[in-house]
Design a protein around this motif. Structure first.
Motif, short mmCIF file in Angstrom:
data_model
loop_
_atom_site.label_atom_id
_atom_site.label_comp_id
_atom_site.label_asym_id
_atom_site.label_seq_id
_atom_site.Cartn_x
_atom_site.Cartn_y
_atom_site.Cartn_z
N TYR A 1 0.52 -1.40 -0.13
CA TYR A 1 0.37 0.27 -0.14
C TYR A 1 0.84 0.74 -0.19
O TYR A 1 0.26 1.88 0.20
N TYR A 2 1.94 1.15 0.31
CA TYR A 2 3.04 2.35 0.49
C TYR A 2 3.47 3.09 -0.85
O TYR A 2 4.42 3.49 -1.33
N GLN A 3 3.21 2.38 -2.35
CA GLN A 3 3.67 1.92 -3.56
C GLN A 3 2.80 3.70 -3.98
O GLN A 3 1.63 3.45 -3.21
N ASP B 1 6.49 9.63 3.90
CA ASP B 1 6.58 9.14 2.71
C ASP B 1 8.00 8.08 3.18
O ASP B 1 9.32 8.63 3.19
N CYS B 2 7.37 7.19 3.30
CA CYS B 2 8.79 6.40 3.20
C CYS B 2 9.63 6.00 2.28
O CYS B 2 9.13 5.36 1.02
N PRO B 3 10.29 6.32 2.81
CA PRO B 3 11.37 7.13 1.60
C PRO B 3 12.07 5.77 0.44
O PRO B 3 12.93 5.60 -0.34
N TYR B 4 11.79 4.81 1.08
CA TYR B 4 12.19 3.26 0.71
C TYR B 4 11.24 3.05 -0.33
O TYR B 4 12.10 2.43 -0.94
N MET B 5 10.25 2.66 0.47
CA MET B 5 9.13 2.37 -0.72
C MET B 5 8.60 2.97 -1.87
O MET B 5 8.59 2.79 -3.13
N LYS B 6 9.52 4.12 -1.65
CA LYS B 6 9.43 5.55 -2.97
C LYS B 6 10.56 4.76 -4.08
O LYS B 6 10.13 6.24 -4.64
N GLY C 1 7.56 -2.93 -3.16
CA GLY C 1 8.12 -3.20 -2.04
C GLY C 1 9.33 -3.18 -1.53
O GLY C 1 9.78 -2.14 -2.38
N VAL C 2 9.08 -3.49 -0.28
CA VAL C 2 10.77 -3.38 -0.06
C VAL C 2 11.57 -4.44 0.04
O VAL C 2 11.01 -5.61 0.17
N HIS C 3 12.68 -4.53 0.22
CA HIS C 3 13.48 -6.00 -0.02
C HIS C 3 13.51 -6.83 1.23
O HIS C 3 12.75 -8.14 0.41
N GLY D 1 15.23 -0.36 0.93
CA GLY D 1 15.48 -1.37 2.69
C GLY D 1 14.42 -0.73 3.54
O GLY D 1 13.26 -0.50 3.20
N CYS D 2 14.73 -1.07 4.78
CA CYS D 2 13.54 -0.32 5.91
C CYS D 2 14.83 -0.74 6.97
O CYS D 2 15.76 -0.85 7.52
N SER D 3 14.38 0.76 7.26
CA SER D 3 14.94 1.24 8.66
C SER D 3 14.55 0.36 10.18
O SER D 3 15.75 0.57 11.05
N LEU D 4 13.98 0.16 9.87
CA LEU D 4 13.57 -1.48 11.04
C LEU D 4 14.36 -2.67 11.17
O LEU D 4 15.40 -2.75 11.54
N ALA D 5 14.20 -3.44 9.14
CA ALA D 5 15.40 -4.33 9.19
C ALA D 5 16.64 -4.06 9.50
O ALA D 5 17.57 -4.51 9.94
N PRO E 1 0.45 0.59 14.23
CA PRO E 1 1.24 -0.23 15.35
C PRO E 1 2.44 -0.14 16.14
O PRO E 1 3.81 0.13 16.75
N GLU E 2 3.48 0.50 14.58
CA GLU E 2 4.69 1.69 14.66
C GLU E 2 4.12 2.34 14.84
O GLU E 2 5.69 3.16 15.10
N CYS E 3 4.08 3.19 14.98
CA CYS E 3 3.70 4.92 15.97
C CYS E 3 3.42 4.61 17.29
O CYS E 3 3.72 4.13 17.85
N ILE F 1 7.79 -9.12 10.76
CA ILE F 1 8.23 -9.47 9.06
C ILE F 1 9.61 -8.51 8.79
O ILE F 1 10.19 -8.21 8.09
N ASN F 2 9.04 -7.10 9.18
CA ASN F 2 10.09 -6.51 8.99
C ASN F 2 11.45 -6.76 9.21
O ASN F 2 12.17 -5.46 10.14
N CYS F 3 12.28 -7.96 9.09
CA CYS F 3 13.65 -7.45 9.03
C CYS F 3 13.95 -8.26 8.55
O CYS F 3 13.70 -9.27 7.12
N THR G 1 13.34 0.57 15.76
CA THR G 1 11.84 1.74 15.48
C THR G 1 12.10 2.16 13.81
O THR G 1 13.05 1.60 12.68
N CYS G 2 10.45 1.96 12.89
CA CYS G 2 10.65 2.79 11.95
C CYS G 2 10.73 4.53 11.81
O CYS G 2 10.43 4.56 12.27
N GLU G 3 11.30 4.34 10.79
CA GLU G 3 11.88 5.81 10.91
C GLU G 3 11.14 6.86 10.75
O GLU G 3 10.61 7.87 10.75
N VAL G 4 9.76 5.99 9.81
CA VAL G 4 8.85 7.18 9.27
C VAL G 4 8.01 7.01 10.45
O VAL G 4 7.18 8.76 10.84
N HIS G 5 7.16 6.17 10.67
CA HIS G 5 6.17 5.68 11.52
C HIS G 5 6.75 6.55 12.96
O HIS G 5 5.90 7.39 14.32
N ASP G 6 7.48 6.42 13.08
CA ASP G 6 8.37 6.50 14.57
C ASP G 6 8.15 8.65 14.80
O ASP G 6 8.36 8.49 16.22
FE1 SF4 Z 1 10.04 0.13 6.61
FE2 SF4 Z 1 9.39 1.67 7.98
FE3 SF4 Z 1 9.35 2.43 5.72
FE4 SF4 Z 1 7.64 -0.15 6.90
S1 SF4 Z 1 7.78 1.99 6.54
S2 SF4 Z 1 9.72 0.04 5.15
S3 SF4 Z 1 8.70 -0.15 8.85
S4 SF4 Z 1 11.03 2.46 6.82
#
Ligand code: SF4
Ligand code: 13P
Length: 325
Positions: free
Chosen positions: A36-38, A275-280, A71-73, A96-100, A210-212, A124-126, A182-187
């Protein structure tokens, strides 16, 4: 013959990027799975748009020869683990993903050693390496049910998202040991911005991922995964929602409930840059190029696939039994 060839390439050149992607999908028996973040254009042409749980389920079930993961890696890696014999493509390997990233395998192995009588539940974000060290995987869509599938006195390490882990602790009354990620977007979604939006829009309900962090979650009328939030706004009778998550989900919310208003919670009072910089990083151009070149491709060592598959299959089993998928 030459004229026909030119005619064919003329037709091909005149196609839109979406039509070219569609032609490649048919020609190569590929399936496009999108989070959904695409960006909206990618969501609109995907075979399936979903949250991490829905996407893992689709990846487990597909009979396509090629899985293109918009999506992401870690999501594409999960698809590869579930389909070792299929080609899995990710439009941009840098997605990628800041959580992973917050949970390096070496550090986590040392952390785990401190709690020898604990099982590991990983979001799963690992990375695949963390999955090999986990007993079961969860997503935001099934985390509570996964945790509750273990006895109350079971000692648990939860990694890598401390916000999601803290939220599950509060809902289930458990006391899981939390990895500090943490997720850098939600946190960074702003508590003050939520308060301001609530004061200005007393008729709006507030929904949050719930990542907030806890102060944001505590103000929400509903907390859930992207799919759960989407379903909530579709069924609920409010006309306006304050939405604490990544902006990409608004596309489906507006499509499903065009008569409703959605207000995104900004990261601070001056910026609404959640916006998630990785998804985008994924674009239509990169999606087309990766399908045409069948690259970048996700590859993993066989032993990693074998080990990481066990906790993912366990998650899918528990989710099926709980009626979540
Ligand atoms: Fe990772 Fe957060 Fe982006 Fe989801 S929104 S992919 S948890 S950085
Ligand atoms: P869900 O897809 O489980 O809602 O998680 C959101 C997210 O941050 C994905 O990276």
């Amino acid at each position: 013959m030459k004229a026909t060839k030119n005619k064919n390439s003329d037709v091909k050149n005149n196609l839109t990027l979406a039509e070219k992607i569609d032609a490649l999908r048919n020609e190569k028996n590929a399936v496009i799975l999108a989070h959904y973040y695409q960006i909206p254009e990618i969501q609109d042409l995907a075979d399936f748009v979903g949250d991490s749980l829905g996407l893992a389920q689709k990846a487990a079930e597909t009979d396509a020869d090629i899985i293109v993961f918009a999506g992401v890696h870690f999501m594409a890696e999960t698809a590869k683990i579930l389909n070792p014999d299929k080609k899995v493509l990710l439009p941009d390997l840098e997605a990628g993903c800041s959580l992973a990233d917050s949970c390096p395998a070496g550090d986590f192995a040392k952390f785990k050693e401190k709690y020898p009588d604990h099982i590991v539940i990983s979001y799963i974000n690992c990375t695949a390496a963390i999955k090999t060290m986990s007993d079961v995987i969860c997503t935001s869509g099934n985390a509570v049910k996964i945790v509750e599938s273990f006895p109350k006195d079971q000692k648990i390490i939860f990694a890598p998202d401390k916000n999601l882990g803290g939220y599950i602790n509060s809902v289930t009354g458990r006391n899981m040991v939390l990895w500090d990620g943490t997720c850098e977007v939600h946190d960074i979604l702003s508590t003050q911005a939520v308060i301001n939006l609530k004061v200005l829009n007393p008729d709006a309900k507030m929904i949050a991922h719930p990542e907030c962090k806890a102060p944001v979650l505590n103000m929400a009328d509903f907390v859930g995964s992207t799919t759960a939030m989407l379903k909530f706004t579709k069924k609920d009778d409010a006309k306006k929602y304050i939405v604490a998550t990544e902006t990409g989900i608004l596309h489906q919310m507006r499509k499903e409930s065009p008569e409703k208003e959605f207000l995104i919670v900004p990261t601070d009072e001056t910026c609404s840059c959640n916006d998630c910089p990785y998804m985008k990083l994924n674009t239509m151009e990169k999606l087309f190029a990766c399908m045409e070149n069948e690259s970048p491709e996700i590859t993993l060592p066989e032993d990693v696939i074998e080990k990481a598959r066990v906790p993912i299959e366990r998650m899918l089993d528990i989710s099926r039994k709980a009626g979540l998928i």
